[in-house]
Design an enzyme around this catalytic site. Structure first.
Site, PDB file in Angstrom:
ATOM      1  N   TYR A   1      14.818  11.932   2.028  1.00 32.13           N
ATOM      2  CA  TYR A   1      14.557  12.254   0.675  1.00 32.13           C
ATOM      3  C   TYR A   1      15.655  12.369  -0.103  1.00 32.13           C
ATOM      4  CZ  TYR A   1       9.509  12.559   1.407  1.00 32.13           C
ATOM      5  OH  TYR A   1       8.130  12.098   1.642  1.00 32.13           O
TER       6      TYR A   1
ATOM      7  N   ARG B   1      11.127  -0.269  19.987  1.00 34.94           N
ATOM      8  CA  ARG B   1      12.410  -0.334  19.028  1.00 34.94           C
ATOM      9  C   ARG B   1      13.457   0.009  19.772  1.00 34.94           C
ATOM     10  NH1 ARG B   1      12.677   5.459  15.651  1.00 34.94           N
ATOM     11  NH2 ARG B   1      14.419   4.786  14.898  1.00 34.94           N
ATOM     12  N   ARG B   2      14.755  -0.497  19.350  1.00 34.52           N
ATOM     13  CA  ARG B   2      16.108  -0.232  20.152  1.00 34.52           C
ATOM     14  C   ARG B   2      16.170  -0.729  21.444  1.00 34.52           C
ATOM     15  NH1 ARG B   2      16.349   5.949  17.872  1.00 34.52           N
ATOM     16  NH2 ARG B   2      17.537   5.706  16.274  1.00 34.52           N
TER      17      ARG B   2
ATOM     18  N   HIS C   1      14.105  14.154   8.630  1.00 39.66           N
ATOM     19  CA  HIS C   1      12.955  13.986   7.760  1.00 39.66           C
ATOM     20  C   HIS C   1      13.582  14.221   6.095  1.00 39.66           C
ATOM     21  CE1 HIS C   1       9.614  12.114   6.321  1.00 39.66           C
ATOM     22  NE2 HIS C   1       9.378  12.961   5.233  1.00 39.66           N
TER      23      HIS C   1
ATOM     24  N   HIS D   1       8.630   0.611   9.172  1.00 41.89           N
ATOM     25  CA  HIS D   1       8.276   1.794   8.174  1.00 41.89           C
ATOM     26  C   HIS D   1       9.460   1.893   7.222  1.00 41.89           C
ATOM     27  CE1 HIS D   1       6.823   5.303   6.178  1.00 41.89           C
ATOM     28  NE2 HIS D   1       7.753   5.694   6.915  1.00 41.89           N
ATOM     29  N   PHE D   2      10.428   2.367   7.988  1.00 39.30           N
ATOM     30  CA  PHE D   2      11.767   3.158   7.226  1.00 39.30           C
ATOM     31  C   PHE D   2      12.467   1.945   6.686  1.00 39.30           C
ATOM     32  CE2 PHE D   2      15.415   2.579  10.024  1.00 39.30           C
ATOM     33  CZ  PHE D   2      15.015   2.454  11.468  1.00 39.30           C
ATOM     34  N   HIS D   3      12.372   0.660   7.183  1.00 43.99           N
ATOM     35  CA  HIS D   3      13.222  -0.342   6.559  1.00 43.99           C
ATOM     36  C   HIS D   3      12.505  -0.547   5.236  1.00 43.99           C
ATOM     37  CE1 HIS D   3      15.775  -1.122   9.981  1.00 43.99           C
ATOM     38  NE2 HIS D   3      16.517  -1.934   9.320  1.00 43.99           N
TER      39      HIS D   3
END
Lengths: 540, 172
Positions: A221, A431-432, A217, A368-370
């Site tokens: 950041y 995903r994947r 995580h 989300h993370f893209h």
């Protein structure tokens, strides 16, 4: 003289990052096309998972690490107005990291490390993949040391003075990364590397995933920090105004530093090897880490408002139109804020102890993370590059107009790519996956969002090529740079005396250690207290 | 009481925003905690180890014992093994509105499972038993899809879950 600023070092680091980035975007386009079985000739699980592994490593580890190092080196010299603590060592760290990337690339390109960038034990890669990863991380530790020592050297030379906000944030990120990388370092050095070399027979997959969650995580950041530093210390001046509050920036950086690492279990909600109470504890920390982002949103938008009003904007929203949207830094900040908002909503679902189950490991998570990484973070990397390239090369940017178009295309492409992914996730697409050989009734629902994702991928590729071309052409520009100095934003209120806690790190480092022991101590120790059964290596 | 943030920021609006952000974070955590406790919604967290190389020698995960079993209280237990590249047994049938406890183990690498449009999901980790309980309110055909990359055949790892109307016969 420009010499003490070490522009060559910063440029070398950033170029490695952007070359990796361009290659990774190309792979991304292949993936969106391959994945939906549109062109049967392209279909190949080997190529797909090799491509996904390489895309993840290049974007998540290479682009980020080198961009952060380059930006950090230039921030250290320009904000502290002093040479780096040890420039030859910084070059050594750069070459070490480059060698690490090349070592990891060899098994990736020859089909011996298709284990994705999250390593996926008990699938095993060739040992050089793990050794390469270790060298890259050690190279980044050299950077951390440089940042911390540069700040300490400056404090000694300027007793009682306030560390400039840009360097305070950069140092906070360096300290955070040292803590963050310990998890993956322990996993690779004590588990995966000896296991891939045959020195140990089995690894405990529960322990391996727990250690990876330690890193997983806070690493985002680590990637996001430069974007926040640019929001606070570069954007307000470019918008023609001032930063609302220097202290709020420090508070946000400190909160990110302390809270980011000990909350990794929201990646393990679905893992049966950690108990519910620990997952809940980590969730509360995950919700708290939204606070520095909310603070940043307020302070940055308020700073934009100050600039808009100084430029003659009136009324509730009149200031928005008055902002200089033809400045890449201002435009990127506005677009980044929008993507951060969309991505943040999705993130709360992922982070939720009880809601995560509906979207876990579906395409929703990829969306989300893209949005947060590919969108918010990377668009700010572009803005940083557009702002610093002229300072570092001494030449004006090749084309400001092209930069603005590139940023808009990136924003549009990212939304066209990721919003349908959220829909795919709600419709259950994992995903994947390299193809969709499932029940026809289910697969039919995926077709329209999948078409959209191809369009998004192509737009992003065009945008990425425009970036690299623009930066490359800047080196050959005949027009000398008009403003060679980096202009850091001034706060609205000048700081009379910064509280000691907001101008130092010792107390916060102690707090992280206490928090880490409390949240990870027993969950790691349990693997040594109970009878566990390790897994032997499996090839793909 | 004096606002402890006063030394940090001059702007009262900004201070209010910081307090509101903190309140929001706490509120979201509180609501999720309330639902977790009151509706007993927890992620699979049983921390139970098993030797994945010897599943066939255990009583529970031996081939003959896999599948749906009725418990004394009327609820069901489904025992499944995940192995490259399938879930065994490959066809499961359960009635609507009945608590179903899934117990799953991997025979080889890391797997995961979710059934779209339900909240049945877990990671299946070699060395550990995964357990979760759910019920299915709507009859129909569902798919169990592997959602953790487990090798080159990962895409084709899926199986069928059929939910039949309880009043129309129920489980076999």
């Amino acid at each position: 003289m420009n010499d003490y600023k070490a522009p060559g070092l910063a440029l070398a680091n950033m170029w490695v990052g952007f070359i990796a980035f361009a290659a990774a975007v190309l792979l991304g386009v292949y993936q969106v096309v391959e994945r939906i079985d549109l062109v049967p000739a392209l279909k190949s699980p080997e190529l797909y998972f090799g491509s996904v592994s390489t895309h993840g490593v290049l974007m998540g580890f290479v682009l980020t690490t080198f961009l952060i190092m380059g930006y950090g080196y230039y921030t250290a010299t320009t904000s502290l107005k002093q040479p780096l603590w040890n420039k030859p060592l910084a070059w050594f760290g750069f070459y070490l990291a480059v060698i690490g990337v090349l070592m990891a690339a060899a098994p990736l390109l020859t089909g011996n490390a298709f284990v994705l960038f999250t390593f996926y034990p008990p699938l095993v890669a060739h040992p050089t993949f793990y050794i390469g990863a270790v060298l890259l991380v050690v190279g980044s530790w050299v950077w951390c040391l440089e940042m911390i020592m540069s700040t300490m050297k400056w404090k000694k030379a300027n007793p009682g003075e306030t560390i400039p906000l840009a360097m305070y944030g950069t140092t906070a990120n360096a300290i955070m990364w040292l803590f963050t990388s310990l998890g993956v370092a322990a996993e690779v050095l004590f588990q995966l590397l000896p296991w891939s070399l045959g020195l140990i027979d089995t690894v405990d997959v529960g322990l391996a995933r727990t250690l990876f969650s330690w890193t997983l995580h806070a690493i985002v950041y680590f990637w996001l920090f430069p974007a926040y530093i640019a929001f606070y210390t570069l954007m307000p001046k470019q918008a023609g105004g001032k930063l609302l509050s220097d202290q709020m920036g420090r508070l946000a950086f400190i909160m990110l530093l302390v809270i980011s690492v000990p909350i990794g279990f929201h990646h393990l909600y679905m893992g049966p090897f950690q108990a519910a109470g620990w997952k809940f504890l980590h969730m509360t920390g995950t919700m708290l880490v939204a606070v520095p982002t909310l603070i940043t949103g307020f302070t940055i938008i308020a700073s934009m408002e100050i600039a808009g009003r100084l430029r003659g904007g009136k009324g509730l929203f009149g200031w928005i139109g008055k902002l200089p949207w033809n400045n890449p830094m201002v435009l990127a900040t506005g677009l980044a804020m929008l993507m951060l908002t969309f991505g943040g909503f999705g993130g709360v679902i992922n982070a939720s102890y009880s809601m995560n189950v509906m979207i876990h490991n579906t395409q929703w998570v990829t969306g989300h993370f893209h949005l947060i990484f590919g969108g918010t973070t990377v668009i700010m990397y572009f803005a940083i590059a557009y702002y610093l390239w002229p300072k570092m090369t001494g030449k004006e940017l090749h084309s400001n107009g092209m930069a603005l178009k590139q940023l808009w295309l990136w924003f549009i492409g990212m939304l066209v790519l990721t919003l349908p992914w959220h829909q795919l996730g709600l419709d259950g697409q994992p995903r994947r996956i390299s193809s969709t050989p499932y029940d026809a009734e289910l697969v039919e629902k995926w077709i329209i969002p999948e078409m959209a994702m191809i369009v998004g991928g192509v737009i992003l590729l065009i945008s990425a090529l425009m970036l690299v071309y623009n930066l490359y052409r800047t080196h050959g520009n005949q027009v000398a740079v008009a403003v060679p100095e980096v202009e850091y934003a001034e706060p609205v209120h000048s700081i009379a005396r910064m509280p000691h806690l907001m101008n130092s790190f010792g107390f916060w480092v102690g707090l992280i250690i206490v928090y880490l022991v409390a949240s990870y101590g027993y969950p790691i120790a349990q693997f040594f207290l109970m009878e566990t059964f390790g897994a032997v290596p499996w090839s793909i | 009481m004096q606002d402890p943030l006063k030394t940090l920021c001059e702007d009262p609006l900004e201070r209010r925003w910081v307090w509101m952000s903190l309140f929001l974070a706490v509120l979201v955590g509180f609501v999720l905690g309330l639902y977790a406790l009151s509706s007993n919604i927890h992620p699979p967290s049983n921390v139970e180890t098993i030797d994945s190389t010897r599943l066939h020698l255990t009583e529970e995960f031996a081939e003959d014992n896999l599948g749906v079993k009725q418990n004394e209280d009327g609820s069901l237990t489904v025992t499944m093994v995940a192995a490259r590249y399938g879930f065994f047994p490959p066809e499961i049938e359960v009635p609507t509105d009945t608590p179903v406890k899934f117990r799953m183990a991997s025979a080889d690498v890391l797997h995961g499972v979710h059934a779209p449009y339900t909240n049945a999901a877990t990671m299946i980790v070699p060395g550990y038993v995964s357990e979760f309980t759910t019920s299915f309110p709507t009859a129909g055909k569902y798919s169990f899809l592997c959602n953790e990359y487990c090798g080159l055949g990962h895409d084709s790892m899926w199986s069928r879950l059929t939910v039949v109307d309880k009043s129309a016969g129920g489980a076999k």
